[in-house]
Scaffold this motif. Structure first.
Motif, PDB file in Angstrom:
ATOM      1  N   GLY A 454       0.822  -1.204   0.000  1.00  0.00           N
ATOM      2  CA  GLY A 454       0.000   0.000   0.000  1.00  0.00           C
ATOM      3  C   GLY A 454       0.852   1.248   0.000  1.00  0.00           C
ATOM      4  N   ILE A 483      -3.667  -1.384   1.289  1.00  0.00           N
ATOM      5  CA  ILE A 483      -3.837  -0.650   0.031  1.00  0.00           C
ATOM      6  C   ILE A 483      -5.112   0.177   0.120  1.00  0.00           C
ATOM      7  CG2 ILE A 483      -4.143  -0.851  -2.461  1.00  0.00           C
ATOM      8  CD1 ILE A 483      -2.648  -3.508  -2.320  1.00  0.00           C
ATOM      9  N   ASN A 506      -7.559  -5.165   2.991  1.00  0.00           N
ATOM     10  CA  ASN A 506      -6.952  -3.892   2.622  1.00  0.00           C
ATOM     11  C   ASN A 506      -7.915  -2.775   3.007  1.00  0.00           C
ATOM     12  OD1 ASN A 506      -4.277  -4.325   1.170  1.00  0.00           O
ATOM     13  ND2 ASN A 506      -5.565  -5.803   0.098  1.00  0.00           N
TER      14      ASN A 506
END
Length: 820
Positions: A454, A483, A506
């Motif tokens: 990320g 991310i 994420n």
């Protein structure tokens, strides 16, 4: 006593069953495989699928197995009751299982088997009864169990042994035995040649021993067909028998073996893998060697070098879970001599300098065995990622470097262009090179879970090109990478066979974009992200992807009128495989299962329409009513509005009003049809010395009439209205009267209006604006035939003169609300 114990257990089990402790609905069913593992079951579930072939009941709390429990499962071939704490097995417990091939009863508390327990289990091939409390084995009387078996098909058998154990001379049902599992239940057990003096009559191919307190040099002499050995040494022994273990392999000198696995020998002092120990291994044509969890603290390079040269048969080598100090690169360098090695695994071998961030050279070179196909170096290395060159890596297909402490990912790989599987999970790619994967043009599977990508993508310019050289990818795992947003274009590539993408755990808020040409996608995992809903663009994009399954549980979905389109799509699509696990938060901040909302979607949609149309209708009604009020007010007070607008317009032009002095004594307002009479009136009054304002001579060309009227009113002390029938019909006459009234009211000049009634007009016929201010104006009538005898033309003009004179210039007072 034993009978009383059985009765007590039966009562307890019955009570638990009556309380519903067993819950078969928790079991997972896939085709004919039923998994009830680790569900805290206390009884065996009823109503299991009758076509089940594999039933896993391991790791529960089933204390008793009742008679005829499985009689309806006549297709069952594999039954696992491992680690349940089973104390009692009733007679006929396995009745009806004529097709059973595998039965696991290990790690329980069974003391006795009921008579006839194995009757009619004629197809049984695998039986594990180790780690129980069986009295037969404690008495070293395994023949009792063999007599009970009466099975000639048994091929794999595992059981406990105690000191002074002797393998039986009467083999009975063991004539076809090929796999033997032995579990030593005492540190006093000694594995020697005499213990298995009769085993040579069997075709034992695989031998597994759990806990090896002692093993003699000649122990394996009675296993002439032995091909695979697993020795779990143990951790609670008085001393480490590792030297005895290596010496025992001397029996196999010059023989072919498929596998030797030595594991679980954790002793504080550890040992060094030196020439003295390794020489027993390289004398064997061995294909697989595993040295796992043995506390190996060092491997001498010379010993490994000789081993690599002489072990010409070795295809698989694993050295894992040890404490090898700083031998990563040097150890790998001598592996090149293993000419037939296909798989090399170096996993989780602790390093003495792991916590230190070492300076790496700009290029790392590794020489591999030419035959190597799979390389696993996991949790072994630490440092910054550099350019890595592999020599002889043309045959490498699998490269796993997961869980190594890579503090940056700014290098690239060369020399291994045929790698199809690459695992870089657990790296720290906050610094990331766009060229990292360029060395893998044939990559099919990428594992990059928990690799800090990320932050790496945020810091990477042109991150959308990260996969540009890997268009053969089939499986991508980018889970646990924090991310927030996918670099533009990252997945918008023409992947040839992309099948699965894992973006779980994420912080994604939108659906990732894929190239429209990808029709091979089977699954997209977006579980545990930050997605509240899919917009219309996302939904349209998903529908173009072909038959793809999407996983979405763990996202903070919103069930509101704003997400209604998304909810409709969920109710219609069959792509979301975990829809029953989805939850959402309603507008009232309550959590509900998505399936509940979808099942009542029509009601939900109607409530949304009500919420929309009610405020909309109220708003429209309010606007209409306000418009009507404004219209009424405007027409009722249109002159007032226009007056103030004109005032504002003049103010914006920096117009300055006269404060005390007036340019004109009066402004004459009249109808143009009366112009001839008005001209005479103007000349007569003007001859008296009064300055009058007349539109024909004083209005400024280019200005609007409304502005000229306001200017005329402002610049005059009085306003004279010549009232005739034609004047009353004139719209401009009414306009000038309204402007005068507003000006008089606004400026406090109520006495400024003089009305000359020329025609015979009654007060009742006057305009409303005039009647409303009649009591404040000066009214003078033009002499007509019906006038009083003294109301002559001379008197009329005298009254005009007196009305126009300044207050200080006359002492004559007239009532302003009377007719003069």
């Amino acid at each position: 006593m034993h009978i009383i114990k059985i009765i007590f257990l039966w009562i307890v089990t019955a009570l638990q069953e009556s309380k519903g402790y067993s819950n078969e609905t928790k079991c997972s069913v896939q085709s004919t495989n039923v998994n009830c593992c680790n569900l805290a079951l206390t009884t065996i579930p009823k109503h299991l699928p009758v076509n089940a072939t594999n039933l896993d009941l391991s790791r529960n709390s089933i204390k008793i197995v009742k008679g005829f429990t499985f009689q309806s499962l006549r297709y069952l071939t594999d039954l696992n009751l491992f680690r349940n704490g089973i104390q009692v097995i009733e007679k006929n417990a396995f009745h009806g299982l004529h097709r059973l091939r595998s039965l696991h009863l290990s790690s329980n508390s069974i003391e006795l088997f009921p008579d006839g327990m194995f009757d009619r289990l004629n197809g049984l091939q695998e039986l594990s009864i180790e780690c129980n409390k069986l009295q037969y084995l404690q008495d070293n009387d395994i023949t009792k169990i063999l007599n009970m078996l009466k099975i000639v098909s048994l091929r794999k058998f595992s059981f406990d042994i105690y000191p002074d154990f002797k393998f039986p001379s009467q083999l009975g049902p063991l004539s076809k035995l090929t796999d033997l599992g032995i579990f030593a239940r005492s540190a006093k057990v000694q594995f020697n040649k005499a213990m298995f003096s009769h085993v040579n009559l069997l075709q034992i191919l695989s031998l597994s021993i759990d806990v090896v307190p002692f093993i003699s040099d000649d122990f394996f002499e009675h296993f002439p067909k032995l091909d695979s050995i697993t020795l779990s040494i143990g951790i609670d022994l008085p001393k480490n028998p590792i030297d005895q273990v290596f010496k025992s392999f001397g029996v196999f000198r010059g023989r072919n073996l498929t596998s030797i696995n030595i594991n679980t020998g954790r002793f504080d002092n550890g040992f060094i893998l030196n020439y003295k120990r390794m020489r027993y291994l390289w004398s064997i044509c061995l294909k697989r060697l595993t040295l796992d969890n043995l506390y190996i603290k060092d491997i001498l390079i010379y010993a490994m070098q000789v081993f690599s040269i002489k072990s010409t048969c070795l295809e698989y080598l694993e050295i894992s879970e040890n404490t090898i100090f700083d031998r990563g690169g040097s150890l790998l360098s001598v592996m090149k001599n293993l000419k037939n090695l296909k798989v090399l695994k170096l996993k989780r071998n602790s390093r003495s300098s792991r916590s230190k961030r070492s300076q790496q050279p700009s290029l790392f070179s590794f020489v591999l065995p030419k035959s190597l196909e799979e390389l696993y170096i996991e949790h072994n290395m630490a440092g910054d990622m550099t350019d890595v060159e592999f020599i002889n890596g043309i045959n490498l297909r699998v490269l796993s470097l997961k869980d190594n402490e890579m503090w940056s990912c700014i290098g690239t790989f060369t020399g291994i262009i045929n790698v199809e599987y690459f695992d870089m999970s657990g790296w720290r790619c906050e610094k990331l090179s766009i060229n990292l994967l360029y060395g893998f043009p044939n990559l099919k599977t990428l594992k990059a879970s928990g690799s800090h990508l990320g932050k790496g993508f945020v810091n990477l310019t042109g991150g959308g090109s990260f996969f540009s050289k890997n268009l053969r990818l089939q499986d991508i795992n980018l889970s646990f990478n924090r991310i927030n947003s996918i670099p533009e274009g990252l997945l918008l590539r023409r992947f040839e066979q992309l099948s699965s993408v894992n973006m779980s755990y994420n912080n994604l808020t939108i659906f990732p974009k894929f190239h429209a040409s990808i029709k091979t996608l089977k699954i997209i995992d977006l579980t545990f992200n930050s997605i509240t809903h899919f917009n219309n663009e996302d939904i349209e994009h998903i529908e173009k992807l072909g038959e793809v399954d999407i996983l979405l549980r763990g996202n903070p979905f919103q069930c509101s009128c704003k997400t209604l389109q998304f909810l409709k799509w969920l109710s219609e699509t069959n792509r979301v495989q975990d829809i029953l696990d989805l939850t959402c938060e309603t507008e009232k901040a309550s959590k509900r299962f998505m399936s509940e909302v979808i099942s009542n979607l029509k009601t939900f949609e109607m409530s949304c329409q009500t919420k929309f149309w009610l405020p909309f209708a109220v708003s429209i009604t309010s606007i209409i009513i306000l418009a009507m009020i404004l219209t009424v007010v405007f027409f009722r007070y249109k002159y007032a509005v226009e007056y103030f607008l004109l005032r504002f317009k003049l103010k914006m032009k920096n117009y300055n009003e006269l404060q005390q002095e007036f340019i004109n004594d009066a402004f004459i307002s009249y109808s143009h049809t009366d112009l001839l009479w008005v001209k005479q009136f103007y000349d007569r009054v003007n001859s008296m010395g009064f300055e009058l304002c007349l539109d024909a001579k004083d209005f400024i060309a280019g200005e609007s009439i409304a502005v000229n009227v306001i200017n005329a009113i402002d610049s005059s002390r009085k306003v004279i209205f010549i009232i005739t029938h034609d004047f009353l019909k004139s719209s401009w006459g009414s306009y000038e009267m309204e402007m005068t009234r507003m000006h008089a009211f606004q400026k406090g000049r109520e006495d400024m209006v003089i009305v000359v009634v020329k025609d015979n007009i009654k007060i009742a016929d006057m305009p409303d604006v005039m009647k409303n201010m009649w009591f404040k104006i000066t009214c003078i009538k033009w002499p007509n035939d019906d006038n009083l005898p003294y109301n002559t033309e001379e008197i009329f003009y005298e009254k005009i003169k007196m009305s126009l004179q300044r207050r200080e210039d006359t002492t004559l007072l007239y009532s302003r609300n009377s007719v003069v």
